[in-house]
Design an enzyme around this catalytic site. Structure first.
Site, PDB file in Angstrom:
ATOM      1  N   GLN A 148       0.866  -1.174   0.000  1.00  0.00           N
ATOM      2  CA  GLN A 148       0.000   0.000   0.000  1.00  0.00           C
ATOM      3  C   GLN A 148       0.902   1.223   0.000  1.00  0.00           C
ATOM      4  O   GLN A 148       1.766   1.383   0.875  1.00  0.00           O
ATOM      5  CB  GLN A 148      -0.936   0.038   1.200  1.00  0.00           C
ATOM      6  N   CYS A 180      -6.633   6.686   4.847  1.00  0.00           N
ATOM      7  CA  CYS A 180      -6.118   7.003   6.179  1.00  0.00           C
ATOM      8  C   CYS A 180      -6.448   8.445   6.554  1.00  0.00           C
ATOM      9  O   CYS A 180      -6.171   9.369   5.792  1.00  0.00           O
ATOM     10  CB  CYS A 180      -4.615   6.780   6.212  1.00  0.00           C
ATOM     11  N   LYS A 226      -7.690   2.039  -2.227  1.00  0.00           N
ATOM     12  CA  LYS A 226      -8.477   1.853  -1.001  1.00  0.00           C
ATOM     13  C   LYS A 226      -8.942   3.215  -0.525  1.00  0.00           C
ATOM     14  O   LYS A 226      -8.134   4.128  -0.341  1.00  0.00           O
ATOM     15  CB  LYS A 226      -7.681   1.165   0.098  1.00  0.00           C
ATOM     16  N   HIS A 255     -13.767   1.237   2.548  1.00  0.00           N
ATOM     17  CA  HIS A 255     -14.133   1.238   3.959  1.00  0.00           C
ATOM     18  C   HIS A 255     -15.478   1.942   4.074  1.00  0.00           C
ATOM     19  O   HIS A 255     -15.599   3.115   3.717  1.00  0.00           O
ATOM     20  CB  HIS A 255     -13.070   1.970   4.780  1.00  0.00           C
ATOM     21  N   GLY A 276     -14.620  -2.748   6.883  1.00  0.00           N
ATOM     22  CA  GLY A 276     -15.157  -1.965   7.986  1.00  0.00           C
ATOM     23  C   GLY A 276     -16.089  -2.732   8.892  1.00  0.00           C
ATOM     24  O   GLY A 276     -17.194  -3.107   8.466  1.00  0.00           O
ATOM     25  N   GLY A 277     -15.665  -3.014  10.118  1.00  0.00           N
ATOM     26  CA  GLY A 277     -16.539  -3.614  11.120  1.00  0.00           C
ATOM     27  C   GLY A 277     -16.894  -5.067  10.880  1.00  0.00           C
ATOM     28  O   GLY A 277     -17.825  -5.581  11.505  1.00  0.00           O
ATOM     29  N   ARG A 336      -8.946  -5.261  11.608  1.00  0.00           N
ATOM     30  CA  ARG A 336      -8.556  -5.394  13.021  1.00  0.00           C
ATOM     31  C   ARG A 336      -8.959  -6.733  13.619  1.00  0.00           C
ATOM     32  O   ARG A 336      -8.266  -7.265  14.485  1.00  0.00           O
ATOM     33  CB  ARG A 336      -9.162  -4.243  13.837  1.00  0.00           C
TER      34      ARG A 336
END
Length: 289
Positions: free
Chosen positions: A27, A57, A96, A128, A169-170, A191
């Site tokens: 990236q 970001c 992204k 995202h 995302g999530g 994550r």
């Protein structure tokens, strides 16, 4: 994620990776088309399989460097980077991004961002499904506070049926990933994979219908031990590798023992490649008792 400045002017090896990591994606953070193209050429020569442009970001440091989520306000700049990079390399150039920034309209804003980049030849976006608020929220808050809007990503795929759209995302489970795959082409789990890496053992059977047995946690430990031997011989410290395995036993018997053993023993076992095997033995003993 590496910046163009680090690659062009940095003194360290920011692009090194292990052959077993293939397929591996770099990236890239930047907004100067010439620098992005130069770094793309270097990355391809190093063996990278894909280059992804960071347009997601939200940190101040990234914003001040004129890359990351702030580039969602400058789609033509991103398109110029894509064109310049594609002229230099044969590997895929992907983007992204978020669904928007600040007061950008979720629907029109995202479409207006994607359109010129698609026209430049980009065929894969990782989105995202949250906005990034560049004013008022920290990077951590930007990962949690803006509401998720998966429908907007689904709509983007409907608008651009020939473009590969991945959602991010999530997403915390393979079942959730399977649900998203009814509407988009790919799923990025971030994550949750870091905190619970063993969920990846379900992917082959759940997503690709493979019937072979998934790798066991013991096999993970054995493979990582072999990797640690090699890396320690090249100057790495055991903890620099072991810390990324803290979640290997998440929600499993002995999980706390595993994390505690690594956290307590890593400082005094800096060059011990058998640190993970020692932790595994501690877990086994605790479970037996």
């Amino acid at each position: 994620m590496v910046t163009t400045g680090a690659i062009i002017y940095g003194k360290g090896d920011y692009l090194g990776f292990h052959p077993q990591e293939h397929p591996v994606v770099l990236q890239l953070g930047g907004s100067n088309a010439a620098d992005m193209a130069r770094c793309a050429e270097i990355a391809q020569s190093k063996g990278y399989d894909e280059i992804n442009i960071n347009v997601g970001c939200p940190s101040d440091r990234v914003k001040n460097g004129s890359f990351g989520a702030c580039l969602m306000a400058e789609p033509n700049v991103v398109a110029e980077c894509v064109t310049a990079m594609q002229n230099m390399v044969d590997i895929p150039i992907t983007v992204k991004c978020r669904i928007g920034i600040d007061d950008m309209d979720d629907d029109k804003g995202l479409t207006d961002f994607v359109m010129p980049i698609v026209d430049s030849g980009c065929e894969h976006f990782v989105v995202h499904a949250r906005k990034a608020w560049l004013k008022g929220l920290s990077p951590k808050e930007n990962r949690e506070i803006p509401p998720l809007n998966y429908e907007r990503v689904y709509n983007l795929k409907a608008q651009f049926p020939d473009i590969h759209i991945s959602i991010n995302g999530g997403i915390k489970s393979i079942e959730q990933a399977k649900a998203h795959l009814q509407y988009v082409d790919g799923v990025m789990i971030g994550r949750e994979v870091y905190s619970n890496p063993y969920i990846l053992s379900e992917v082959d059977s759940a997503i690709f219908s493979r019937t072979d047995m998934p790798i066991s946690r013991l096999e993970v430990v054995q493979s990582m031990t072999a990797y640690m031997k090699e890396q320690i011989a090249n100057g790495s410290k055991a903890w620099h590798i072991a810390r990324h395995t803290l979640g290997l036993f998440q929600s499993q018997p002995g999980g706390k023992i595993w994390r505690r053993f690594l956290s307590q023993n890593a400082p005094k076992e800096k060059e011990n490649p058998y640190l993970l095997e020692m932790a595994y033995e501690a877990v086994e003993q605790a479970v037996k008792n």
